[in-house]
Design an enzyme around this catalytic site. Structure first.
Site, PDB file in Angstrom:
ATOM      1  CB  THR A 196      37.524  23.686  39.444  1.00 59.02           C
ATOM      2  OG1 THR A 196      37.734  24.433  38.244  1.00 59.02           O
ATOM      3  CG2 THR A 196      38.354  22.413  39.407  1.00 59.02           C
ATOM      4  CD  GLU A 237      42.954  31.082  40.055  1.00 59.20           C
ATOM      5  OE1 GLU A 237      42.359  32.047  40.565  1.00 59.20           O
ATOM      6  OE2 GLU A 237      42.428  30.300  39.239  1.00 59.20           O
ATOM      7  N   GLY A 242      33.972  30.417  43.748  1.00 61.41           N
ATOM      8  CA  GLY A 242      32.795  30.997  43.098  1.00 61.41           C
ATOM      9  C   GLY A 242      33.069  32.408  42.619  1.00 61.41           C
ATOM     10  CE1 TYR A 243      37.210  34.628  44.055  1.00 58.80           C
ATOM     11  CE2 TYR A 243      38.610  35.644  42.409  1.00 58.80           C
ATOM     12  CZ  TYR A 243      38.339  35.357  43.717  1.00 58.80           C
ATOM     13  OH  TYR A 243      39.208  35.796  44.680  1.00 58.80           O
TER      14      TYR A 243
HETATM   15  C1  LIG Z   1      38.726  24.248  33.181  1.00 59.39           C
HETATM   16  C2  LIG Z   1      38.317  25.545  33.800  1.00 59.39           C
HETATM   17  C3  LIG Z   1      38.178  25.639  35.150  1.00 59.39           C
HETATM   18  C4  LIG Z   1      37.754  26.830  35.747  1.00 59.39           C
HETATM   19  N1  LIG Z   1      37.560  26.870  37.110  1.00 59.39           N
HETATM   20  C5  LIG Z   1      37.024  27.968  37.665  1.00 59.39           C
HETATM   21  C6  LIG Z   1      36.673  27.972  39.069  1.00 59.39           C
HETATM   22  O1  LIG Z   1      36.887  26.994  39.801  1.00 59.39           O
HETATM   23  N2  LIG Z   1      36.085  29.068  39.551  1.00 59.39           N
HETATM   24  C7  LIG Z   1      35.838  30.184  38.808  1.00 59.39           C
HETATM   25  O2  LIG Z   1      35.322  31.156  39.336  1.00 59.39           O
HETATM   26  N3  LIG Z   1      36.139  30.201  37.486  1.00 59.39           N
HETATM   27  C8  LIG Z   1      36.724  29.126  36.899  1.00 59.39           C
HETATM   28  N4  LIG Z   1      37.012  29.124  35.541  1.00 59.39           N
HETATM   29  C9  LIG Z   1      36.594  30.274  34.737  1.00 59.39           C
HETATM   30  C10 LIG Z   1      37.710  31.104  34.159  1.00 59.39           C
HETATM   31  O3  LIG Z   1      38.293  31.917  35.117  1.00 59.39           O
HETATM   32  C11 LIG Z   1      37.086  31.891  32.992  1.00 59.39           C
HETATM   33  O4  LIG Z   1      36.733  30.946  32.002  1.00 59.39           O
HETATM   34  C12 LIG Z   1      38.038  32.908  32.421  1.00 59.39           C
HETATM   35  O5  LIG Z   1      38.216  33.964  33.323  1.00 59.39           O
HETATM   36  C13 LIG Z   1      37.537  33.469  31.069  1.00 59.39           C
HETATM   37  O6  LIG Z   1      36.239  33.930  31.169  1.00 59.39           O
HETATM   38  P1  LIG Z   1      35.078  33.460  30.152  1.00 59.39           P
HETATM   39  O7  LIG Z   1      35.120  31.984  30.084  1.00 59.39           O
HETATM   40  O8  LIG Z   1      33.816  34.108  30.578  1.00 59.39           O
HETATM   41  O9  LIG Z   1      35.528  34.004  28.724  1.00 59.39           O
HETATM   42  P2  LIG Z   1      35.307  35.472  28.136  1.00 59.39           P
HETATM   43  O10 LIG Z   1      35.618  36.469  29.213  1.00 59.39           O
HETATM   44  O11 LIG Z   1      33.977  35.543  27.514  1.00 59.39           O
HETATM   45  O12 LIG Z   1      36.439  35.548  27.055  1.00 59.39           O
HETATM   46  C14 LIG Z   1      36.282  34.957  25.752  1.00 59.39           C
HETATM   47  C15 LIG Z   1      37.539  35.259  24.947  1.00 59.39           C
HETATM   48  O13 LIG Z   1      37.688  36.678  24.741  1.00 59.39           O
HETATM   49  C16 LIG Z   1      38.940  37.128  25.218  1.00 59.39           C
HETATM   50  N5  LIG Z   1      38.800  38.448  25.859  1.00 59.39           N
HETATM   51  C17 LIG Z   1      37.833  38.824  26.719  1.00 59.39           C
HETATM   52  N6  LIG Z   1      38.023  40.115  27.119  1.00 59.39           N
HETATM   53  C18 LIG Z   1      39.158  40.532  26.496  1.00 59.39           C
HETATM   54  C19 LIG Z   1      39.893  41.762  26.514  1.00 59.39           C
HETATM   55  N7  LIG Z   1      39.510  42.806  27.253  1.00 59.39           N
HETATM   56  N8  LIG Z   1      41.026  41.839  25.763  1.00 59.39           N
HETATM   57  C20 LIG Z   1      41.456  40.790  25.012  1.00 59.39           C
HETATM   58  N9  LIG Z   1      40.774  39.593  24.948  1.00 59.39           N
HETATM   59  C21 LIG Z   1      39.673  39.477  25.694  1.00 59.39           C
HETATM   60  C22 LIG Z   1      39.374  36.079  26.252  1.00 59.39           C
HETATM   61  O14 LIG Z   1      40.768  36.044  26.399  1.00 59.39           O
HETATM   62  C23 LIG Z   1      38.816  34.795  25.637  1.00 59.39           C
HETATM   63  O15 LIG Z   1      39.717  34.322  24.673  1.00 59.39           O
HETATM   64  C24 LIG Z   1      37.478  27.953  34.933  1.00 59.39           C
HETATM   65  C25 LIG Z   1      37.634  27.865  33.552  1.00 59.39           C
HETATM   66  C26 LIG Z   1      38.040  26.684  32.963  1.00 59.39           C
HETATM   67  C27 LIG Z   1      38.180  26.615  31.477  1.00 59.39           C
END
Ligand SMILES: Cc1cc2nc3c(=O)[nH]c(=O)nc-3n(C[C@H](O)[C@H](O)[C@H](O)COP(=O)(O)OP(=O)(O)OC[C@H]3O[C@@H](n4cnc5c(N)ncnc54)[C@H](O)[C@@H]3O)c2cc1C
Length: 395
Positions: free
Chosen positions: A159, A242, A125-126
């Site tokens: 997940t 991770e 839950g991050y």
């Molecule tokens: C299949 C899957 C499983 C997952 N499982 C888990 C889980 O079990 N638990 C959990 O806690 N999370 C989970 N996640 C979440 C994952 O960690 C996040 O999706 C990831 O950290 C990106 O965050 P966001 O989706 O909010 O995208 P955003 O942070 O909104 O980013 C959108 C886009 O902007 C870019 N971006 C954002 N900030 C910057 C910056 N400062 N510089 C350059 N580019 C930037 C990103 O690279 C991305 O391309 C999962 C994600 C997926 C897709």
């Protein structure tokens, strides 16, 4: 580092190979995680637990095997070779090491046995809506009331939370402090009243991820890991583990082997695609990248065996490992061409229907779609580039 195996290591490799051949649940061969039941996902875990091989990377006192890095390398290679289902990382590679490193004795006694046996299924839950890359902005709140915390907020992309018994959760305990300094690391029993899990169906058609809503969830204060408001330190330690775990070198080697078979079966004007200059060059490029990554991973393992945990360098493994995984699935789709279209998700092709295309091409499109996630989860690759720039290159 001497890359040749000694006679003892070769004997170990044979022992591992034989153990996998005799004990891997054959009904799982070729199954995709998104289509597997909870019981199926845990089958291989339970076999390894019985054998004492479920956490080769843990210290021996907590259940590790005490293997050398070469033995761990062999272990990964042999699992990839036999195409075993990867074990879930949430307990074994994420929260387990946090608990034995930062937890108190009571927490170690309470939580480690269930992680090892697979009786407790954990989820992470991050991430929250609006707090993914910018994780430290998370807003899920935990307010201390006597010997409990009351938690309110929501998590996303969680997940396999649909199966989870426990969630390790980042919560905001001090809204006044600087972002990173007001976060704590809480262990939450998923059966606690106030928790709702809702599915998110991804573009390959599978149900792997979820939204989790927390409404006045009462969590005993004894489930706090380490100190209140120091959760960011434990969260970063976990992310290092991770990220290095995502590289998947051994499995990418196996995937290249499969790709080559596929491209050998596919003919272009009577010539196997694999023999054409253009396609064989593309495969060679990805193989070279993979060899370079393998050496980098071995260097990380060697550092780890000397007591240095994965630092910001884990970001390099994450970026290159996921780029390679995605590239291999792209080349597989290119190899089967139009046949990939009939396997597109949601066409609901059942097991009894004829699926055209060369042998081994089934699932190529699903794998392609599914692997898009790897450059996003574990911290997106763009964010990893930022970490390398700051923490490794000092820019
Ligand atoms: C299949 C899957 C499983 C997952 N499982 C888990 C889980 O079990 N638990 C959990 O806690 N999370 C989970 N996640 C979440 C994952 O960690 C996040 O999706 C990831 O950290 C990106 O965050 P966001 O989706 O909010 O995208 P955003 O942070 O909104 O980013 C959108 C886009 O902007 C870019 N971006 C954002 N900030 C910057 C910056 N400062 N510089 C350059 N580019 C930037 C990103 O690279 C991305 O391309 C999962 C994600 C997926 C897709």
């Amino acid at each position: 580092m001497d890359m040749r195996f000694s006679p003892d290591e070769l004997a170990f490799r044979d022992e591992v190979r034989e153990f996998i051949a005799n004990n891997y649940p054959h009904e799982l061969k070729g199954a995709r995680r998104g289509e597997m039941s909870k019981d199926d996902i845990l089958k291989w875990h339970r076999v390894l637990y019985k054998k004492g091989w479920v956490v080769p990377h843990w210290p021996v006192e907590y259940g590790g095997t005490g293997w050398t890095i070469t033995q761990r390398y062999i272990w990964n290679e042999e699992n990839a070779r036999a195409e075993t289902t990867p074990l879930l990382p949430f307990g074994l590679s994420m929260v387990g090491p946090v608990i034995y490193t930062f937890g108190n004795e009571e927490q170690k006694k309470r939580f480690l046995p269930g992680i090892l046996s697979g009786d407790d299924w954990w989820c992470q839950g991050y991430s929250e809506p609006g707090s993914g890359s910018d994780l430290a902005s998370l807003r899920t709140k935990a307010v201390r009331e006597g010997d409990h915390y009351i938690v309110n907020g929501s998590k996303t992309w969680t997940t396999l939370a649909q199966h989870a018994d426990w969630m390790f959760c980042l919560v905001r305990t001090d809204p006044e402090a600087k972002q990173q300094e007001g976060i704590s690391f809480l262990l939450i029993d998923m059966k606690t009243p106030g928790i709702t899990v809702r599915p998110i169906i991804t573009m390959d058609g599978s149900h792997e991820v979820n939204e989790v809503f927390l409404e006045d969830v009462k969590v005993p204060a004894e489930n706090l890991i380490g100190e209140e408001n120091k959760g960011w330190t434990y969260a970063k330690f976990l992310l290092g583990n991770e990220r290095s775990g995502i590289a998947g070198v051994a499995r990418s080697k196996k995937a290249i082997e499969r790709l080559k078979k596929l491209a050998t079966a596919e003919l272009v004007d009577g010539t196997p695609l694999m023999k054409t200059d253009e396609f064989s060059r593309k495969v060679a490029e990805v193989e070279i990248d993979l060899s370079a990554l393998e050496v980098t991973e071995l260097r990380t393992l060697a550092a780890e065996s000397k007591g240095r945990g994965p630092g910001p360098e884990a970001s390099i493994l994450k970026i290159k490992g996921t780029e390679i995984q995605q590239r291999i699935t792209e080349l597989a789709v290119e190899a089967v061409g139009n046949y990939a279209l009939v396997q597109a998700p949601r066409l609901e092709v059942t097991g009894n229907e004829f699926i055209p295309g060369p042998e081994g091409s089934q699932g190529v499109a699903q794998d392609y779609f599914n692997m898009r996630k790897t450059s996003i989860y574990g911290g997106s690759n763009e964010i990893q580039h930022n970490i390398i720039a700051k923490m490794v290159l000092g820019l």
